[in-house]
Write a protein that holds these residues in place. Sequence first.
Motif, short mmCIF file in Angstrom:
data_model
loop_
_atom_site.label_atom_id
_atom_site.label_comp_id
_atom_site.label_asym_id
_atom_site.label_seq_id
_atom_site.Cartn_x
_atom_site.Cartn_y
_atom_site.Cartn_z
N THR A 214 -13.15 -0.93 -26.59
CA THR A 214 -11.99 -0.10 -26.95
C THR A 214 -12.20 0.57 -28.30
O THR A 214 -12.56 -0.09 -29.27
N TYR A 215 -11.95 1.89 -28.33
CA TYR A 215 -12.20 2.64 -29.57
C TYR A 215 -10.95 3.31 -30.14
O TYR A 215 -11.05 4.13 -31.05
N GLY A 216 -9.79 2.95 -29.60
CA GLY A 216 -8.57 3.56 -30.16
C GLY A 216 -7.36 2.69 -29.90
O GLY A 216 -7.33 1.91 -28.93
N TRP A 316 -2.19 5.98 -23.94
CA TRP A 316 -3.12 5.96 -25.07
C TRP A 316 -2.89 7.05 -26.11
O TRP A 316 -3.13 6.82 -27.29
N ARG A 317 -2.53 8.28 -25.66
CA ARG A 317 -2.61 9.38 -26.62
C ARG A 317 -1.32 10.18 -26.77
O ARG A 317 -1.28 11.16 -27.46
N VAL A 352 0.66 8.10 -32.39
CA VAL A 352 -0.68 8.59 -32.02
C VAL A 352 -1.10 9.68 -33.00
O VAL A 352 -0.25 10.20 -33.75
N PRO A 353 -2.40 10.06 -33.00
CA PRO A 353 -2.81 11.20 -33.83
C PRO A 353 -1.97 12.42 -33.46
O PRO A 353 -1.72 12.63 -32.27
N PRO A 416 -19.68 -1.45 -19.61
CA PRO A 416 -18.23 -1.40 -19.83
C PRO A 416 -17.70 0.04 -19.90
O PRO A 416 -18.42 0.93 -20.33
N ASP A 417 -16.46 0.24 -19.46
CA ASP A 417 -15.80 1.51 -19.69
C ASP A 417 -15.39 1.60 -21.15
O ASP A 417 -15.11 0.56 -21.79
N LEU A 418 -15.33 2.83 -21.65
CA LEU A 418 -14.85 3.02 -23.03
C LEU A 418 -13.38 3.43 -22.94
O LEU A 418 -13.05 4.45 -22.33
N THR A 419 -12.52 2.63 -23.53
CA THR A 419 -11.09 2.88 -23.38
C THR A 419 -10.39 2.95 -24.74
O THR A 419 -10.93 2.53 -25.76
#
Length: 482
Positions: A214-216, A316-317, A352-353, A416-419
């Motif tokens: 996970t990156y966010g 997420w966003r 979120v951004p 892995p998926d990047l989520t």
Amino acid sequence: MSVEETLNPLFKKIQELKPQFIQRLADAVAIKSVSGDETLRPEVVKMGYFLKSELEKLGAYDIQMKDLGIQPPPVDNPKLNLPPVVLSRIGNDPAKKTVLIYGHYDVQPAGIEDGWDTEPFELVVKEDEDKLVGRGSTDDKGPVMGWLNVLQAHKELGLELPVNIITCFEGMEESGSIGLDDLIAQEAETYFKGVDAVCISDNYWLGTKKPVLTYGLRGCNYYQIIINGPGADLHSGIFGGVIHEPMTDLVNVLSKLVDVNGNILIPGVNEMVAKVTPEESKLYDDIDFDVTELNLASGSDTAIYQSKKEILMHRWRFPSLSIHGVEGAFSGAGAKTVIPAKVSGKFSIRTVPDMDSAKLDKLVLDFVNAEFAKLNSKNTIHAELIHDGDYWVSDPFNESFTAASKATELVWGVKPDLTREGGSIPISLTFEKQLKTSVLLLPMGRGNDGAHSINEKVNISNYIEGTKTLGAYLHYFGASQK
Ligand SMILES: C[C@H](N)C(=O)N[C@@H](Cc1c[nH]cn1)C(=O)O
Ligand SMILES: [Zn+2]
Ligand SMILES: [Zn+2]
């Protein structure tokens, strides 16, 4: 020796120690470390000391129980101490990289009366269902125990750790990580000096089958609206229709914040959100997920969106506003005919951004006060922020993510998926900024674990294979050049 050759005996040892690892999690779950319940603060502190004692046994040194002082308002007890942050070191070899492991030892509230099938603070081992059920099993005691398990397996094998480790375990994450920002700033050049990467295992796979990195994260600003009316709770047959009722005012104001499709109605909030670019839009195409996974995890067919992209973007966003509860209102069984004298409505906004937290607070609080004024009620209102924490988005292709990807593929047999994650870990951005290093989120549990919900679980396979993944990550990261 290759990393994979080193990992073979480690994985075997982890498998062999499974009963002890489950017992460690059971001991941790038995401590009612609910940070949001002031009366349970001694239990949160006890959990911090449980970790200290485990770390001592596993060879950690320079263990410091960092005192964060008194909890600032809003709080019922003005002398309430914050629980300690547990710092420790394992290894101090200048030739090795240093990984800071962050986790939290506090949990969300839980009671059998909420609808749990079993006592929430007694870990139930369901071998036939591959489940360990109990509050904190996945969020975040399971993963924190996972790190301790890695240390134990190395110790018992006499296997050298491939990196130096610093632990930072806090007891207030579920309540906004109060006090931790300042500690990290203070220790950036002292205890935390020389950290090469931060690894956090405190979120979940997107679904139930495929591991993710996970990156966010979204941020979270949590508010309360307190409405004060009569001097005491009153009989609705005597006072109903003749006085302004706090609960009626509160329901009216809350109803103006968000519509039934989750659209935030506070002017100016959605305008702060970064626009979706075509490149970002494409990122969602490769991720394994669909609405049935969402329905299974929520235990319902109540999804607002049906397409994968819309669901993930809204998780997420895009920001979301949730109404969590009302303190002071009648909530028991039966049909009590009472007018509550004072009620407090709680809601939060996931950020979120590019949302600006201070600007958001002003928009929210001004709007709430303006909507209340429109009611012309003779009751009084006080709206305030309880706690906040920033969103975080990072580069998922750095060395630390690459090591985690290799570790995940070795253990789970799949890339892995990047989520990103819809939840919040308020301290991620602080680590990145203060330590000037990268943060990796390496989750252990599955998307249907029921974190914050009833019957929270971690699958036994995720707990054990997850422990292997954390260990393998350290070895792959330690093997690449310093
Ligand atoms: C993702 C993490 N395990 C988590 O549950 N974080 C909490 C943190 C929180 C509590 N209040 C504000 N933030 C969450 O996302 O709710
Ligand atoms: Zn958590
Ligand atoms: Zn949580």
